[in-house]
Design an enzyme around this catalytic site. Structure first.
Site, mmCIF file in Angstrom:
data_model
loop_
_atom_site.group_PDB
_atom_site.id
_atom_site.type_symbol
_atom_site.label_atom_id
_atom_site.label_comp_id
_atom_site.label_asym_id
_atom_site.label_seq_id
_atom_site.Cartn_x
_atom_site.Cartn_y
_atom_site.Cartn_z
ATOM 1 N N PHE A 179 -11.896 -49.525 -19.283
ATOM 2 C CA PHE A 179 -11.668 -50.154 -17.982
ATOM 3 C C PHE A 179 -10.474 -50.801 -17.886
ATOM 4 C CE2 PHE A 179 -13.125 -53.352 -14.770
ATOM 5 C CZ PHE A 179 -13.533 -52.469 -13.609
ATOM 6 N N ASP B 23 -17.091 -53.225 -25.202
ATOM 7 C CA ASP B 23 -17.578 -53.376 -23.956
ATOM 8 C C ASP B 23 -18.798 -52.418 -23.625
ATOM 9 O OD1 ASP B 23 -18.084 -53.657 -21.211
ATOM 10 O OD2 ASP B 23 -15.928 -53.821 -20.764
ATOM 11 N N TYR C 239 -24.989 -57.116 -14.098
ATOM 12 C CA TYR C 239 -25.181 -56.752 -12.754
ATOM 13 C C TYR C 239 -25.292 -55.266 -12.400
ATOM 14 C CZ TYR C 239 -20.058 -57.050 -12.302
ATOM 15 O OH TYR C 239 -18.924 -56.745 -12.442
ATOM 16 N N LYS C 240 -25.143 -54.262 -13.459
ATOM 17 C CA LYS C 240 -25.253 -52.987 -13.213
ATOM 18 C C LYS C 240 -26.672 -52.589 -13.563
ATOM 19 C CE LYS C 240 -20.581 -52.215 -14.706
ATOM 20 N NZ LYS C 240 -19.991 -52.328 -13.327
ATOM 21 N N ARG D 170 -18.937 -40.972 -8.195
ATOM 22 C CA ARG D 170 -19.847 -41.274 -9.432
ATOM 23 C C ARG D 170 -21.062 -41.380 -8.685
ATOM 24 N NH1 ARG D 170 -18.217 -46.356 -12.968
ATOM 25 N NH2 ARG D 170 -18.509 -47.376 -10.972
#
Length: 426
Positions: free
Chosen positions: A128, A207, A232-233, A386
């Site tokens: 990321f 991560d 929050y995913k 995605r």
């Protein structure tokens, strides 16, 4: 039932899905909306609404500052202990605090300080970008002594273990990778990479942002040193919910927190003028915890613990396999390419479809006037669509309808009426 490409197969899968009832425990306000972006922002659990109202009215509204001694002060460690169950860690090795980038900075700084004689940081070009920005900033902070080496993926989908083996050396201070790649969904073999790094004396920082809540993680079993993760995913903690960090307990006393603040002090309310770090994982705290944000996270974590990560992972692999099967059957002649691993255990909770018009296809999907319903995926530069399947609320029928709508949009070139100019948030 053997896979077929009509809706009856999806309906059958939903009827026999042991997690299907969990969908009713989420706030679903818009009838017909197909939400396939849980890998960016998870849906709101109903239990979170109730808990948040209780916090506002009872804890903040009535108890006021007294609530710090009635649960708020220890919320960071209490939540850390629950998340530890999701990532295979000891309860005293995880704490909730800060954002992923700040947590990553803290741990990467501490790792580099523990390996002062080494001059390389090893990552990959699928990481990321924010994680790489943190490393670049640290290199400047450490006086440009370190080189950031990026292992290049050979196909843009999977990690390159051959070059990783070749590049890690006795000069490597830190190997830092995203466990599940944010674009392709590729999942690294955590145990193998960690073992490889340790053979050369390097520390490893993972991560877990696109993994936690979507699959079992076994940090203890893999011997992992350090990790950070987003809540929050797949954890459904709410927009910009605080992150968590993990430090293997054998490293905690030796590691240094570069952002010293009062909540990381051994006794914050003595208000001394000189800092003395707290023992254990609490030393990695800095400022007062975001109580309102953390309160939205706890019911969501409880929901995942109740459902069970093994069941979640089993459904996740089945749903991503189903989505890929539909894509191969319906989209292969429409200039699409699959941008995710074919092997289920090397694939996370989302898949990636590549197309030259990916952005405008996403715009068409979100328009409810196209196909009679809105489908929310997300777009990642330069050409990635995605589709995130979240096991607790995504149905097989939704996957069927979403892929069918993608097929119609591209066949009929409906995306052409949308502008090439991109919105601020994609």
């Amino acid at each position: 039932m053997e896979l077929t490409y009509d809706k009856s197969y999806a309906v059958h899968c939903d009827l026999h899905d042991p997690l299907h009832s969990y969908r009713d425990r989420f706030h679903i306000a818009e009838d017909g909306l197909i939400y396939l972006d849980g890998n960016s922002l998870g849906r709101l659990p109903l239990a979170t609404e109730n808990a948040f109202q209780g916090l506002l009215q009872k804890q903040w509204g009535e108890r006021l500052v007294r609530s710090w001694n009635e649960g708020w002060y220890h919320m960071s460690t209490r939540l850390g202990k629950k998340i530890a169950q999701l990532i295979g860690a000891h309860p005293e090795e995880v704490i909730v605090c800060d954002s992923v980038s700040v947590a990553l900075y803290k741990l990467a700084y501490g790792a580099l300080k523990l390996r002062p004689e080494r001059t390389e940081i090893l990552s990959d070009d699928m990481n990321f970008p924010s994680d790489l920005y943190v490393m670049q900033g640290l290199i400047r902070q450490f006086g440009d002594r370190h080189l950031l080496r990026l292992v290049k993926s050979t196909d843009g989908v999977s990690g390159n273990m051959t070059d990783l083996l070749r590049l890690v050396s006795t000069q490597t201070a830190l190997v830092t990778l995203t466990h599940t790649a944010f674009k392709s969904g590729f999942v690294y073999d955590m145990e193998r990479v960690t073992e490889l790094a340790h053979m050369h004396g390097a520390l490893v920082l993972w991560d877990l942002s696109h993994s936690v809540g979507a699959m079992p993680i076994r940090l203890k079993g893999a011997g992992v040193d350090l990790a950070v993760g987003c809540t929050y995913k797949y954890l459904n903690g709410g927009p910009a919910a605080p992150a968590f960090l993990f430090v293997r307990r054998e490293l905690q006393e030796a590691m240094e927190n570069p952002i010293q603040g009062w909540f990381g002090d051994e006794n914050p309310f003595e208000f001394r003028l000189s800092y003395r770090p707290a023992a254990g994982i609490r030393k990695f705290l800095t400022s007062s915890p975001p109580v309102l944000a953390m309160a939205t996270l706890e019911p969501a974590v409880d929901l995942i613990l109740e459902a069970g990560l093994d069941k979640i992972r089993e459904k996740s692999m089945a749903q991503t396999a189903y989505a890929l099967a539909l894509a191969r059957e319906w989209l292969s002649g429409l200039d699409f390419r699959v941008g995710s691993p074919e092997t289920a255990d090397r694939r996370g909770g989302h898949i990636c479809l590549k197309h030259a018009e990916a952005y405008r296809i996403c715009r068409a999907l979100t328009d409810p006037s196209v196909g009679g319903r809105a489908v929310i995926p997300d777009f990642r530069e330069p050409n990635n669509i995605r589709l995130g399947m979240s096991s607790l609320y995504t149905s097989y029928e939704e996957i069927y309808m979403a892929l069918d709508q993608i097929r119609a949009i591209v066949r009929q070139k409906l995306y052409k009426k949308y502008p090439q100019a991109k919105e601020t948030v994609t």
